[in-house]
Design a protein around this motif. Structure first.
Motif, mmCIF file in Angstrom:
data_model
loop_
_atom_site.group_PDB
_atom_site.id
_atom_site.type_symbol
_atom_site.label_atom_id
_atom_site.label_comp_id
_atom_site.label_asym_id
_atom_site.label_seq_id
_atom_site.Cartn_x
_atom_site.Cartn_y
_atom_site.Cartn_z
ATOM 1 N N VAL A 3 19.884 96.201 54.067
ATOM 2 C CA VAL A 3 21.745 95.640 53.918
ATOM 3 C C VAL A 3 21.628 94.631 53.578
ATOM 4 N N GLY A 4 21.588 94.083 52.189
ATOM 5 C CA GLY A 4 21.452 93.243 51.959
ATOM 6 C C GLY A 4 19.917 92.990 51.417
ATOM 7 N N ASP A 5 20.159 91.151 52.076
ATOM 8 C CA ASP A 5 18.589 91.179 51.680
ATOM 9 C C ASP A 5 17.763 91.077 53.479
ATOM 10 N N GLU A 6 18.475 91.814 54.264
ATOM 11 C CA GLU A 6 18.189 91.594 55.524
ATOM 12 C C GLU A 6 18.054 93.105 56.096
ATOM 13 N N LEU A 7 16.417 93.032 57.003
ATOM 14 C CA LEU A 7 16.237 94.433 57.583
ATOM 15 C C LEU A 7 16.974 94.949 58.731
ATOM 16 N N GLU A 8 18.357 96.267 58.323
ATOM 17 C CA GLU A 8 18.594 96.134 59.969
ATOM 18 C C GLU A 8 17.918 97.309 60.474
ATOM 19 N N ILE A 9 17.757 96.886 62.099
ATOM 20 C CA ILE A 9 16.484 97.462 62.527
ATOM 21 C C ILE A 9 17.427 98.478 63.475
ATOM 22 N N ASP A 10 17.298 99.871 64.083
ATOM 23 C CA ASP A 10 17.652 100.977 64.906
ATOM 24 C C ASP A 10 16.843 100.164 66.718
ATOM 25 N N VAL A 11 17.019 99.549 67.524
ATOM 26 C CA VAL A 11 16.765 98.791 68.045
ATOM 27 C C VAL A 11 16.079 100.305 69.879
ATOM 28 N N ASP A 12 16.504 101.047 68.954
ATOM 29 C CA ASP A 12 16.369 101.883 69.934
ATOM 30 C C ASP A 12 14.932 102.976 70.313
ATOM 31 N N GLU A 13 15.296 103.164 68.390
ATOM 32 C CA GLU A 13 14.283 103.706 67.440
ATOM 33 C C GLU A 13 12.977 103.205 67.280
ATOM 34 N N LEU A 14 13.477 101.699 67.181
ATOM 35 C CA LEU A 14 12.177 100.822 67.500
ATOM 36 C C LEU A 14 10.972 100.822 68.576
ATOM 37 N N ALA A 15 12.546 100.427 69.650
ATOM 38 C CA ALA A 15 11.626 100.477 71.658
ATOM 39 C C ALA A 15 11.011 101.781 71.272
ATOM 40 N N GLU A 16 11.646 103.125 70.914
ATOM 41 C CA GLU A 16 10.804 104.176 70.912
ATOM 42 C C GLU A 16 9.169 104.155 70.378
ATOM 43 N N ALA A 17 9.028 103.769 68.772
ATOM 44 C CA ALA A 17 7.774 103.896 68.419
ATOM 45 C C ALA A 17 6.615 102.856 68.915
ATOM 46 N N MET A 18 7.090 101.509 69.643
ATOM 47 C CA MET A 18 6.623 100.387 69.878
ATOM 48 C C MET A 18 5.944 101.384 71.181
ATOM 49 N N LEU A 19 6.769 101.771 72.332
ATOM 50 C CA LEU A 19 6.200 102.426 73.162
ATOM 51 C C LEU A 19 5.627 103.457 73.161
ATOM 52 N N ARG A 20 5.383 104.138 72.053
ATOM 53 C CA ARG A 20 4.319 104.983 71.851
ATOM 54 C C ARG A 20 3.086 104.590 70.995
ATOM 55 N N GLU A 21 3.109 103.223 70.590
ATOM 56 C CA GLU A 21 2.151 102.552 69.760
ATOM 57 C C GLU A 21 1.001 101.927 70.786
ATOM 58 N N PHE A 22 1.814 100.992 71.350
ATOM 59 C CA PHE A 22 1.254 99.807 72.149
ATOM 60 C C PHE A 22 1.193 100.337 73.566
ATOM 61 N N HIS A 23 1.910 101.338 74.260
ATOM 62 C CA HIS A 23 1.422 101.568 75.599
ATOM 63 C C HIS A 23 0.159 102.026 76.315
ATOM 64 N N GLY A 24 -0.222 100.740 77.122
ATOM 65 C CA GLY A 24 -2.085 100.340 77.464
ATOM 66 C C GLY A 24 -2.655 99.800 76.730
ATOM 67 N N ARG A 25 -1.782 98.870 75.954
ATOM 68 C CA ARG A 25 -2.848 97.568 75.020
ATOM 69 C C ARG A 25 -2.044 96.333 75.685
ATOM 70 N N ASP A 26 -3.047 95.456 75.517
ATOM 71 C CA ASP A 26 -2.646 94.058 75.670
ATOM 72 C C ASP A 26 -2.029 93.661 74.254
ATOM 73 N N VAL A 27 -1.057 93.147 74.660
ATOM 74 C CA VAL A 27 -0.275 92.598 72.752
ATOM 75 C C VAL A 27 1.194 92.134 73.356
ATOM 76 N N VAL A 28 1.186 91.009 72.391
ATOM 77 C CA VAL A 28 2.133 90.277 72.401
ATOM 78 C C VAL A 28 3.192 90.540 71.245
ATOM 79 N N ILE A 29 4.267 91.061 71.789
ATOM 80 C CA ILE A 29 5.770 91.783 70.631
ATOM 81 C C ILE A 29 6.780 90.159 70.522
ATOM 82 N N ASP A 30 6.496 89.740 69.086
ATOM 83 C CA ASP A 30 7.010 89.196 68.675
ATOM 84 C C ASP A 30 8.328 89.169 67.837
ATOM 85 N N GLY A 31 9.410 88.701 68.053
ATOM 86 C CA GLY A 31 10.167 89.189 67.126
ATOM 87 C C GLY A 31 12.126 88.997 68.410
#
Length: 182
Positions: free
Chosen positions: A44-72
């Motif tokens: 949207v313009g020059d910014e990425l508008e992120i759907d937080v529900d979609e983000l949460a689901e994708a990150m949970l799938r990707e990083f469940h059970g792993r050691d990770v620091v998520i920055d943002g």
């Protein structure tokens, strides 16, 4: 363990997240980069508008059970074992965002968000384990040591240590409603 590091733009999230991930031997993940990589959100313009529900689901799938620091500044919406909310004096946030070339409107929005605890309140609404850390006057290394010490001691909930109401008058020039100049 999933550790989310969040806060208003300009508080030191990326520097602290990278150092923390190195110290702990955890993987580092930036929210924006992850979202772009996975096609989450839209420009949207020059910014990425992120759907937080979609983000949460994708990150949970990707990083469940792993050691990770998520920055943002949206990482507190991601299921995490602990959320670290970095805070900084709103005047310092304003200076850093001016150096980055933020528009007057975006600068005011973010200074106001830091002044009134927006990210902290959201983090507490979304998560059980929240640690608030004041980065003002500390080096990134000192902040990482403070976080590490709290984690080692098993402390999972600490907030209410920051109160910017005493600097309100000094921050007024940065706010949309304030008078004066930046």
């Amino acid at each position: 363990m999933i550790i989310a590091v969040t806060g208003t733009p300009g508080v030191g999230k990326t520097t602290v997240s990278r150092l923390l991930s190195e110290k702990l031997g955890y993987e580092y993940v930036g929210v924006k980069e992850f979202a772009r990589e996975k096609g989450i959100g839209e420009m949207v313009g020059d910014e990425l508008e992120i759907d937080v529900d979609e983000l949460a689901e994708a990150m949970l799938r990707e990083f469940h059970g792993r050691d990770v620091v998520i920055d943002g500044h949206l990482s507190h919406f991601v299921p995490a074992d602990v959320v670290i909310v970095l805070r900084a004096d709103p005047r310092l946030v304003a200076e850093r965002l001016m150096e980055r070339g933020y528009s007057r409107e975006k600068l005011a929005e973010n200074v106001e968000a830091e002044l009134v605890d927006v990210i902290l309140v959201e983090a507490l609404e979304e998560n059980e384990n929240v640690l608030e850390i004041d980065t003002t006057g500390k080096t990134p290394g000192e902040v990482v040591e403070e976080i590490s010490e709290l984690l080692e001691r098993g402390i999972k909930r600490r907030f209410g240590i920051v109160d910017w109401s005493g600097v309100y008058d000094e921050v007024l020039p940065y706010l949309r409603l304030g008078s004066g100049r930046m």
